[in-house]
Design a protein around this motif. Structure first.
Motif, PDB file in Angstrom:
ATOM      1  N   UNK A   1      33.962 -41.763 -17.403  1.00  0.00           N
ATOM      2  CA  UNK A   1      33.718 -41.521 -18.822  1.00  0.00           C
ATOM      3  C   UNK A   1      34.405 -40.264 -19.312  1.00  0.00           C
ATOM      4  N   UNK A   2      34.444 -40.082 -20.625  1.00  0.00           N
ATOM      5  CA  UNK A   2      35.082 -38.912 -21.216  1.00  0.00           C
ATOM      6  C   UNK A   2      36.488 -39.217 -21.692  1.00  0.00           C
ATOM      7  N   UNK A   3      37.049 -38.275 -22.445  1.00  0.00           N
ATOM      8  CA  UNK A   3      38.365 -38.470 -23.061  1.00  0.00           C
ATOM      9  C   UNK A   3      39.475 -38.535 -22.011  1.00  0.00           C
ATOM     10  N   UNK A   4      39.481 -37.594 -21.063  1.00  0.00           N
ATOM     11  CA  UNK A   4      40.527 -37.604 -20.036  1.00  0.00           C
ATOM     12  C   UNK A   4      40.449 -38.862 -19.183  1.00  0.00           C
ATOM     13  N   UNK A   5      39.249 -39.291 -18.884  1.00  0.00           N
ATOM     14  CA  UNK A   5      39.082 -40.512 -18.098  1.00  0.00           C
ATOM     15  C   UNK A   5      39.566 -41.727 -18.883  1.00  0.00           C
ATOM     16  N   UNK A   6      39.361 -41.715 -20.194  1.00  0.00           N
ATOM     17  CA  UNK A   6      39.843 -42.814 -21.027  1.00  0.00           C
ATOM     18  C   UNK A   6      41.370 -42.872 -21.000  1.00  0.00           C
ATOM     19  N   UNK A   7      42.012 -41.716 -21.079  1.00  0.00           N
ATOM     20  CA  UNK A   7      43.478 -41.661 -21.019  1.00  0.00           C
ATOM     21  C   UNK A   7      43.965 -42.113 -19.639  1.00  0.00           C
ATOM     22  N   UNK A   8      43.301 -41.623 -18.594  1.00  0.00           N
ATOM     23  CA  UNK A   8      43.662 -42.043 -17.233  1.00  0.00           C
ATOM     24  C   UNK A   8      43.457 -43.543 -17.075  1.00  0.00           C
ATOM     25  N   UNK A   9      42.380 -44.071 -17.638  1.00  0.00           N
ATOM     26  CA  UNK A   9      42.116 -45.505 -17.569  1.00  0.00           C
ATOM     27  C   UNK A   9      43.230 -46.313 -18.210  1.00  0.00           C
ATOM     28  N   UNK A  10      43.732 -45.835 -19.347  1.00  0.00           N
ATOM     29  CA  UNK A  10      44.834 -46.534 -20.019  1.00  0.00           C
ATOM     30  C   UNK A  10      46.106 -46.486 -19.162  1.00  0.00           C
ATOM     31  N   UNK A  11      46.364 -45.325 -18.545  1.00  0.00           N
ATOM     32  CA  UNK A  11      47.526 -45.217 -17.660  1.00  0.00           C
ATOM     33  C   UNK A  11      47.416 -46.209 -16.506  1.00  0.00           C
ATOM     34  N   UNK A  12      46.238 -46.247 -15.861  1.00  0.00           N
ATOM     35  CA  UNK A  12      46.081 -47.134 -14.708  1.00  0.00           C
ATOM     36  C   UNK A  12      46.057 -48.598 -15.127  1.00  0.00           C
ATOM     37  N   UNK A  13      45.624 -48.888 -16.345  1.00  0.00           N
ATOM     38  CA  UNK A  13      45.694 -50.267 -16.852  1.00  0.00           C
ATOM     39  C   UNK A  13      47.158 -50.692 -17.011  1.00  0.00           C
ATOM     40  N   UNK A  14      47.999 -49.782 -17.528  1.00  0.00           N
ATOM     41  CA  UNK A  14      49.431 -50.087 -17.650  1.00  0.00           C
ATOM     42  C   UNK A  14      50.081 -50.215 -16.271  1.00  0.00           C
ATOM     43  N   UNK A  15      49.700 -49.336 -15.359  1.00  0.00           N
ATOM     44  CA  UNK A  15      50.205 -49.401 -13.994  1.00  0.00           C
ATOM     45  C   UNK A  15      49.815 -50.736 -13.353  1.00  0.00           C
ATOM     46  N   UNK A  16      48.579 -51.150 -13.567  1.00  0.00           N
ATOM     47  CA  UNK A  16      48.082 -52.432 -13.056  1.00  0.00           C
ATOM     48  C   UNK A  16      48.878 -53.588 -13.664  1.00  0.00           C
ATOM     49  N   UNK A  17      49.151 -53.519 -14.961  1.00  0.00           N
ATOM     50  CA  UNK A  17      49.949 -54.558 -15.616  1.00  0.00           C
ATOM     51  C   UNK A  17      51.339 -54.651 -14.997  1.00  0.00           C
ATOM     52  N   UNK A  18      51.953 -53.495 -14.729  1.00  0.00           N
ATOM     53  CA  UNK A  18      53.279 -53.487 -14.100  1.00  0.00           C
ATOM     54  C   UNK A  18      53.242 -54.182 -12.747  1.00  0.00           C
ATOM     55  N   UNK A  19      52.292 -53.790 -11.879  1.00  0.00           N
ATOM     56  CA  UNK A  19      52.241 -54.369 -10.536  1.00  0.00           C
ATOM     57  C   UNK A  19      51.778 -55.823 -10.569  1.00  0.00           C
ATOM     58  N   UNK A  20      50.951 -56.181 -11.530  1.00  0.00           N
ATOM     59  CA  UNK A  20      50.565 -57.593 -11.687  1.00  0.00           C
ATOM     60  C   UNK A  20      51.776 -58.428 -12.035  1.00  0.00           C
ATOM     61  N   UNK A  21      52.626 -57.901 -12.900  1.00  0.00           N
ATOM     62  CA  UNK A  21      53.844 -58.610 -13.285  1.00  0.00           C
ATOM     63  C   UNK A  21      54.814 -58.699 -12.109  1.00  0.00           C
ATOM     64  N   UNK A  22      54.979 -57.609 -11.392  1.00  0.00           N
ATOM     65  CA  UNK A  22      55.887 -57.604 -10.240  1.00  0.00           C
ATOM     66  C   UNK A  22      55.424 -58.586  -9.163  1.00  0.00           C
ATOM     67  N   UNK A  23      54.119 -58.673  -8.973  1.00  0.00           N
ATOM     68  CA  UNK A  23      53.559 -59.537  -7.930  1.00  0.00           C
ATOM     69  C   UNK A  23      53.290 -60.956  -8.430  1.00  0.00           C
TER      70      UNK A  23
END
Length: 161
Positions: free
Chosen positions: A42-64
């Motif tokens: 939770x929190x603002x920094x965690x929300x930003x980190x969550x968005x980063x890791x969601x994009x990272x997940x999207x990248x690896x989901x696409x690659x795989x």
């Protein structure tokens, strides 16, 4: 560690270690774990980190070419040996130290126990539960519960060992 010694209860986190630059399965799992950790914090920094890791997940989901929903409950020690074409329903639950090969589909609320190995191309159509230390053969179509320690294969899957 031999296959007989792999625990169905205690996660072996080394199974998820990234060992090479190109370890797409491990990087996909890392993105999932870090996204879930950020959302739990939770929190603002965690929300930003969550968005980063969601994009990272999207990248690896696409690659795989793999669909592993960000909110899927995944036990520690998951191995996606060849992560191409894996489809996992958001309601599926994966136990600790499982191994899932390429082209596997977990359709619906499938529950994998601890240390379950799912062979290439297997389709598990839920709702169903797979017990600890079970083995699902390649290209098996599982539509019924699998007891702990069983090996199933075929279409429809039957216990062979």
């Amino acid at each position: 560690m031999s296959e007989k010694q792999i625990s169905a209860e205690v996660p072996d986190w080394s199974r998820e270690d990234i060992r090479r630059f190109w370890d797409p399965g491990q990087k996909l799992i890392r993105a999932l774990r870090r996204y879930q950790a950020a959302r739990a914090q939770g929190g603002v920094l965690a929300m930003i980190a969550g968005k980063y890791w969601a994009l990272n997940h999207l990248f690896w989901s696409t690659m795989c070419q793999t669909e592993l929903h960000l909110n899927t409950e995944v036990g520690g020690g998951l191995r996606l040996t060849h992560p191409t074409g894996i489809i996992i329903h958001p309601d599926a639950r994966i136990g600790v130290n499982c191994m899932i090969f390429h082209q596997v589909t977990l359709a619906g609320p499938v529950v994998l126990g601890g240390h379950v190995d799912v062979g290439a191309g297997a389709k598990l159509i839920g709702p169903l539960t797979v017990g600890d230390h079970a083995v699902i053969g390649a290209n098996a179509v599982v539509t019924k519960d699998v007891p702990a320690g069983a090996t199933v294969a075929g279409i429809p899957a039957k216990i062979i060992g």
